[in-house]
Write a protein that holds these residues in place. Structure first.
Motif, PDB file in Angstrom:
ATOM      1  N   ASN A  83       0.828  -1.209   0.000  1.00 24.47           N
ATOM      2  CA  ASN A  83       0.000   0.000   0.000  1.00 24.47           C
ATOM      3  C   ASN A  83       0.862   1.258   0.000  1.00 24.47           C
ATOM      4  O   ASN A  83       0.360   2.349   0.215  1.00 24.47           O
ATOM      5  CB  ASN A  83      -0.954   0.006   1.201  1.00 24.47           C
ATOM      6  N   VAL A  84       2.178   1.090  -0.223  1.00 26.41           N
ATOM      7  CA  VAL A  84       3.102   2.224  -0.277  1.00 26.41           C
ATOM      8  C   VAL A  84       3.301   2.639  -1.732  1.00 26.41           C
ATOM      9  O   VAL A  84       3.707   1.826  -2.559  1.00 26.41           O
ATOM     10  CB  VAL A  84       4.458   1.868   0.358  1.00 26.41           C
ATOM     11  N   LYS A  85       3.007   3.886  -2.030  1.00 21.33           N
ATOM     12  CA  LYS A  85       3.219   4.398  -3.377  1.00 21.33           C
ATOM     13  C   LYS A  85       4.643   4.927  -3.505  1.00 21.33           C
ATOM     14  O   LYS A  85       5.076   5.766  -2.714  1.00 21.33           O
ATOM     15  CB  LYS A  85       2.204   5.490  -3.702  1.00 21.33           C
ATOM     16  N   VAL A  86       5.353   4.421  -4.487  1.00 29.46           N
ATOM     17  CA  VAL A  86       6.761   4.773  -4.686  1.00 29.46           C
ATOM     18  C   VAL A  86       6.869   5.797  -5.817  1.00 29.46           C
ATOM     19  O   VAL A  86       6.359   5.565  -6.912  1.00 29.46           O
ATOM     20  CB  VAL A  86       7.587   3.522  -5.031  1.00 29.46           C
ATOM     21  N   PRO A  87       7.524   6.924  -5.582  1.00 29.03           N
ATOM     22  CA  PRO A  87       7.661   7.935  -6.640  1.00 29.03           C
ATOM     23  C   PRO A  87       8.704   7.518  -7.677  1.00 29.03           C
ATOM     24  O   PRO A  87       9.527   6.633  -7.432  1.00 29.03           O
ATOM     25  CB  PRO A  87       8.130   9.170  -5.871  1.00 29.03           C
ATOM     26  N   TYR A  88       8.655   8.155  -8.830  1.00 31.51           N
ATOM     27  CA  TYR A  88       9.708   7.987  -9.829  1.00 31.51           C
ATOM     28  C   TYR A  88      10.926   8.779  -9.347  1.00 31.51           C
ATOM     29  O   TYR A  88      10.805   9.952  -9.008  1.00 31.51           O
ATOM     30  CB  TYR A  88       9.232   8.477 -11.195  1.00 31.51           C
ATOM     31  N   ILE A  89      12.071   8.125  -9.297  1.00 26.75           N
ATOM     32  CA  ILE A  89      13.235   8.713  -8.642  1.00 26.75           C
ATOM     33  C   ILE A  89      14.483   8.592  -9.511  1.00 26.75           C
ATOM     34  O   ILE A  89      14.575   7.732 -10.384  1.00 26.75           O
ATOM     35  CB  ILE A  89      13.504   8.031  -7.273  1.00 26.75           C
ATOM     36  N   ILE A  90      15.432   9.477  -9.258  1.00 25.28           N
ATOM     37  CA  ILE A  90      16.737   9.444  -9.912  1.00 25.28           C
ATOM     38  C   ILE A  90      17.700   8.702  -8.996  1.00 25.28           C
ATOM     39  O   ILE A  90      17.804   9.020  -7.809  1.00 25.28           O
ATOM     40  CB  ILE A  90      17.248  10.874 -10.169  1.00 25.28           C
ATOM     41  N   LEU A  91      18.415   7.735  -9.529  1.00 26.82           N
ATOM     42  CA  LEU A  91      19.377   6.976  -8.739  1.00 26.82           C
ATOM     43  C   LEU A  91      20.694   7.737  -8.674  1.00 26.82           C
ATOM     44  O   LEU A  91      21.232   8.159  -9.700  1.00 26.82           O
ATOM     45  CB  LEU A  91      19.607   5.594  -9.355  1.00 26.82           C
ATOM     46  N   CYS A  92      21.218   7.891  -7.467  1.00 26.60           N
ATOM     47  CA  CYS A  92      22.435   8.683  -7.237  1.00 26.60           C
ATOM     48  C   CYS A  92      23.369   7.923  -6.307  1.00 26.60           C
ATOM     49  O   CYS A  92      23.029   6.874  -5.777  1.00 26.60           O
ATOM     50  CB  CYS A  92      22.090  10.028  -6.593  1.00 26.60           C
ATOM     51  N   ASP A  93      24.559   8.490  -6.091  1.00 26.17           N
ATOM     52  CA  ASP A  93      25.477   7.941  -5.114  1.00 26.17           C
ATOM     53  C   ASP A  93      25.450   8.804  -3.856  1.00 26.17           C
ATOM     54  O   ASP A  93      24.627   9.702  -3.716  1.00 26.17           O
ATOM     55  CB  ASP A  93      26.893   7.801  -5.696  1.00 26.17           C
ATOM     56  N   LYS A  94      26.372   8.541  -2.953  1.00 29.90           N
ATOM     57  CA  LYS A  94      26.332   9.188  -1.638  1.00 29.90           C
ATOM     58  C   LYS A  94      26.659  10.677  -1.688  1.00 29.90           C
ATOM     59  O   LYS A  94      26.478  11.380  -0.697  1.00 29.90           O
ATOM     60  CB  LYS A  94      27.296   8.494  -0.688  1.00 29.90           C
ATOM     61  N   ALA A  95      27.118  11.181  -2.840  1.00 31.83           N
ATOM     62  CA  ALA A  95      27.432  12.606  -2.944  1.00 31.83           C
ATOM     63  C   ALA A  95      26.184  13.468  -3.011  1.00 31.83           C
ATOM     64  O   ALA A  95      26.271  14.685  -2.890  1.00 31.83           O
ATOM     65  CB  ALA A  95      28.305  12.863  -4.178  1.00 31.83           C
ATOM     66  N   PHE A  96      25.033  12.846  -3.213  1.00 31.80           N
ATOM     67  CA  PHE A  96      23.775  13.581  -3.326  1.00 31.80           C
ATOM     68  C   PHE A  96      22.942  13.380  -2.067  1.00 31.80           C
ATOM     69  O   PHE A  96      23.139  12.430  -1.312  1.00 31.80           O
ATOM     70  CB  PHE A  96      22.987  13.106  -4.552  1.00 31.80           C
TER      71      PHE A  96
END
Length: 244
Positions: A83-96
């Motif tokens: 029941n959790v809606k997941v947004p469209y996201i940009i994958l990044c590393d720890k610098a972000f």
């Protein structure tokens, strides 16, 4: 999304403005790459002393994401009975920074086999496309592999030109000369098979991330990350993921 440092001869009267943590002068190429190794968005020309996260916060992409003006698809449930809606996201590393539109790994060095460690592996595996795109770009357009004897404004135009040419050649599928299949990384049951571009990686300008800037993440993105981590363990596992 990731950043790559493009080496420059120290610009005139710039002091340490372009001097990066690797101890050379550079401008930053920040790139957002799709799953087919095409650049969807780039920002070029920021001073090398600024972290990838700092560069991102000064881009039109960041402003449009903050203003919610990109018309991104609405969040969706991954599968029933979630029941959790997941947004469209940009994958990044720890610098972000972790946010509602950027996803980064768990910090530290999670225990092997833990949910956090598996999530970090899956995120890293998905992010490999941006490393490959930068690698192919530098392998083909070798002007990016040595210091440019130009002022930052002209160097920026050259870097942008290489990105346009990369996308143009990637989309000409009738040609197998540019970026052949063996040029990119691949996997065999979880084992990384390095792409041909990595063979001379030591000679290439580094594009690996800078240290992260501490920032307290909001609860919602933290909850989404935990939800994704549990999903990778319980409902969408890879046979070999516990080994990484």
């Amino acid at each position: 999304m990731d950043g790559k440092h493009v080496c420059l001869q120290a610009p005139l009267n710039s002091g340490t403005e372009f001097y990066n943590y690797k101890q050379y002068s550079s401008i930053v190429l920040l790139g957002l790459v799709d799953a087919d190794y095409n650049f969807m968005y780039v920002n070029v020309g920021c001073q090398g002393r600024i972290s990838d996260g700092g560069v991102f916060k000064n881009t039109s992409l960041y402003r449009n994401l903050e203003n919610k003006s990109l018309n991104l698809p609405n969040p969706e449930i991954l599968q029933t009975p979630y029941n959790v809606k997941v947004p469209y996201i940009i994958l990044c590393d720890k610098a972000f920074a972790l946010s509602e539109y950027t996803m980064k790994p768990f910090s530290g060095n999670p225990e092997r086999g833990s949910t956090e460690r598996i999530f970090n592996y899956r995120l890293s595996r998905a992010r490999r496309v941006v490393e490959n795109a930068f690698g192919i770009l530098s392998s083909v357009f070798r002007v990016l592999r040595k210091p440019m004897l130009l002022e930052p404004e002209k160097a920026t135009k050259i870097v942008l030109a290489t990105v346009y040419l990369h996308n143009f050649l990637r989309k000409r599928r009738s040609s197998n000369i540019y970026a052949q299949t063996n040029a990119f990384d691949s996997e065999q049951r979880g084992e990384l098979v390095p792409g041909a571009w990595r063979q001379d990686q030591q000679q290439m300008t580094s594009f690996f991330p800078l240290d992260s800037v501490p920032r307290r993440s909001p609860n919602t993105p933290t909850h989404i990350r935990l939800h994704l981590a549990e999903h990778f363990v319980n409902n969408a596992p890879l046979e070999w993921q516990n080994n990484y």
